[in-house]
Design an enzyme around this catalytic site. Structure first.
Site, PDB file in Angstrom:
ATOM      1  N   LYS A  13      -7.245   1.393   3.535  1.00  0.00           N
ATOM      2  CA  LYS A  13      -6.725   2.639   4.086  1.00  0.00           C
ATOM      3  C   LYS A  13      -7.470   3.851   3.483  1.00  0.00           C
ATOM      4  CE  LYS A  13      -1.994   2.118   4.340  1.00  0.00           C
ATOM      5  NZ  LYS A  13      -0.704   1.458   4.105  1.00  0.00           N
ATOM      6  N   TYR A  53       0.439   2.182  14.954  1.00  0.00           N
ATOM      7  CA  TYR A  53       1.753   2.335  14.327  1.00  0.00           C
ATOM      8  C   TYR A  53       2.884   2.474  15.349  1.00  0.00           C
ATOM      9  CZ  TYR A  53      -0.381   2.851   9.713  1.00  0.00           C
ATOM     10  OH  TYR A  53      -1.054   2.632   8.547  1.00  0.00           O
ATOM     11  N   PHE A  61       9.142   9.033   9.668  1.00  0.00           N
ATOM     12  CA  PHE A  61       7.870   9.074   8.937  1.00  0.00           C
ATOM     13  C   PHE A  61       6.656   8.820   9.828  1.00  0.00           C
ATOM     14  CE2 PHE A  61       9.748   4.826   8.393  1.00  0.00           C
ATOM     15  CZ  PHE A  61       8.732   4.008   8.876  1.00  0.00           C
ATOM     16  N   ARG A  89      -1.425 -11.416   2.686  1.00  0.00           N
ATOM     17  CA  ARG A  89      -0.172 -10.709   2.370  1.00  0.00           C
ATOM     18  C   ARG A  89       0.235 -10.954   0.920  1.00  0.00           C
ATOM     19  NH1 ARG A  89       1.362  -6.661   5.696  1.00  0.00           N
ATOM     20  NH2 ARG A  89       3.392  -6.833   4.734  1.00  0.00           N
ATOM     21  N   THR A  95       4.822  -3.857  -0.542  1.00  0.00           N
ATOM     22  CA  THR A  95       4.415  -2.610   0.109  1.00  0.00           C
ATOM     23  C   THR A  95       4.446  -1.436  -0.857  1.00  0.00           C
ATOM     24  OG1 THR A  95       5.271  -3.448   2.201  1.00  0.00           O
ATOM     25  CG2 THR A  95       4.885  -1.086   2.073  1.00  0.00           C
ATOM     26  N   ARG A 106      -2.193  -4.269  -4.597  1.00  0.00           N
ATOM     27  CA  ARG A 106      -1.368  -3.065  -4.786  1.00  0.00           C
ATOM     28  C   ARG A 106      -0.828  -2.970  -6.207  1.00  0.00           C
ATOM     29  NH1 ARG A 106       1.642  -3.937   0.951  1.00  0.00           N
ATOM     30  NH2 ARG A 106       0.224  -2.730   2.263  1.00  0.00           N
ATOM     31  N   ASN A 116      -0.942   3.133  -0.623  1.00  0.00           N
ATOM     32  CA  ASN A 116      -0.908   1.759  -1.132  1.00  0.00           C
ATOM     33  C   ASN A 116      -2.163   0.945  -0.818  1.00  0.00           C
ATOM     34  OD1 ASN A 116      -0.464   1.135   1.545  1.00  0.00           O
ATOM     35  ND2 ASN A 116       1.619   0.393   1.245  1.00  0.00           N
ATOM     36  N   HIS A 119      -3.919  -2.370   4.225  1.00  0.00           N
ATOM     37  CA  HIS A 119      -3.026  -2.835   5.290  1.00  0.00           C
ATOM     38  C   HIS A 119      -3.467  -4.235   5.671  1.00  0.00           C
ATOM     39  CE1 HIS A 119      -0.971  -3.142   9.177  1.00  0.00           C
ATOM     40  NE2 HIS A 119      -2.111  -3.660   9.603  1.00  0.00           N
ATOM     41  N   GLU A 132      -3.736  -6.498  16.476  1.00  0.00           N
ATOM     42  CA  GLU A 132      -4.482  -5.582  15.607  1.00  0.00           C
ATOM     43  C   GLU A 132      -5.987  -5.823  15.688  1.00  0.00           C
ATOM     44  OE1 GLU A 132      -1.291  -4.140  12.358  1.00  0.00           O
ATOM     45  OE2 GLU A 132      -2.375  -5.954  11.824  1.00  0.00           O
TER      46      GLU A 132
END
Length: 159
Positions: A13, A53, A61, A89, A95, A106, A116, A119, A132
């Site tokens: 990100k 998103y 948010f 993951r 997260t 993370r 963070n 993704h 995606e």
């Protein structure tokens, strides 16, 4: 793609790009034994961000998410490997980096929920990977190739 492999979407990100962490993330995923089959350094525009998103469109948010992901370049990738989505993951960690275990991406590289670093597609969301990957890559941008180390990663692979 071999029979035991699945493809998964991963993105460094804007905060990770700005902090110079692309190499660290790629290195960790390669070190795990995953195979890179597509990569793109890019700016996400408003339309792509809103589509990416989309499931959060009704959340308070949402605008902040879109603003953040379009604020600076990202490094979008497709990785391949056995159970790749679930493995990525697990490597990413929780997260919220404050809750992520040390040793995870993370847990080692982040402190703040909004920043963070990474993704990855949700392994519990059926079809998330395909959606995606298709959002960010055309089929011809993904490379099918044999990695010579596969026999040293998978017990059933031939040398």
């Amino acid at each position: 793609m071999s029979h035991h492999d699945e493809r998964t979407f991963v993105m460094v990100k804007p905060d990770g790009v700005q902090r110079g962490l692309i190499g660290e993330v790629v290195s960790r995923l390669e070190g795990r034994g995953l195979k890179l089959v597509g990569a793109k350094f890019m700016r996400i525009d408003q339309d792509l961000a809103e589509e990416h998103y989309g499931e959060h469109a009704d959340k308070p948010f949402f605008e902040d998410l879109v603003g953040f992901i379009t604020a600076a370049p990202v490094f979008a990738m497709v990785w391949e490997g056995a159970d790749a989505t679930r493995q990525v993951r697990r490597m990413m960690g929780a997260t919220d980096p404050a809750e992520a275990q040390p040793g995870t991406i993370r847990g080692d590289l982040g402190l703040d929920l909004g920043q963070n670093v990474i993704h990855g597609s949700d392994h519990e969301d059926e079809g998330a990977n395909e959606r995606e990957i298709a959002l960010f890559f055309d089929d011809e941008e993904l490379v099918n190739w044999d990695q010579s180390t596969e026999g040293w990663v998978y017990e059933s692979a031939e040398f």
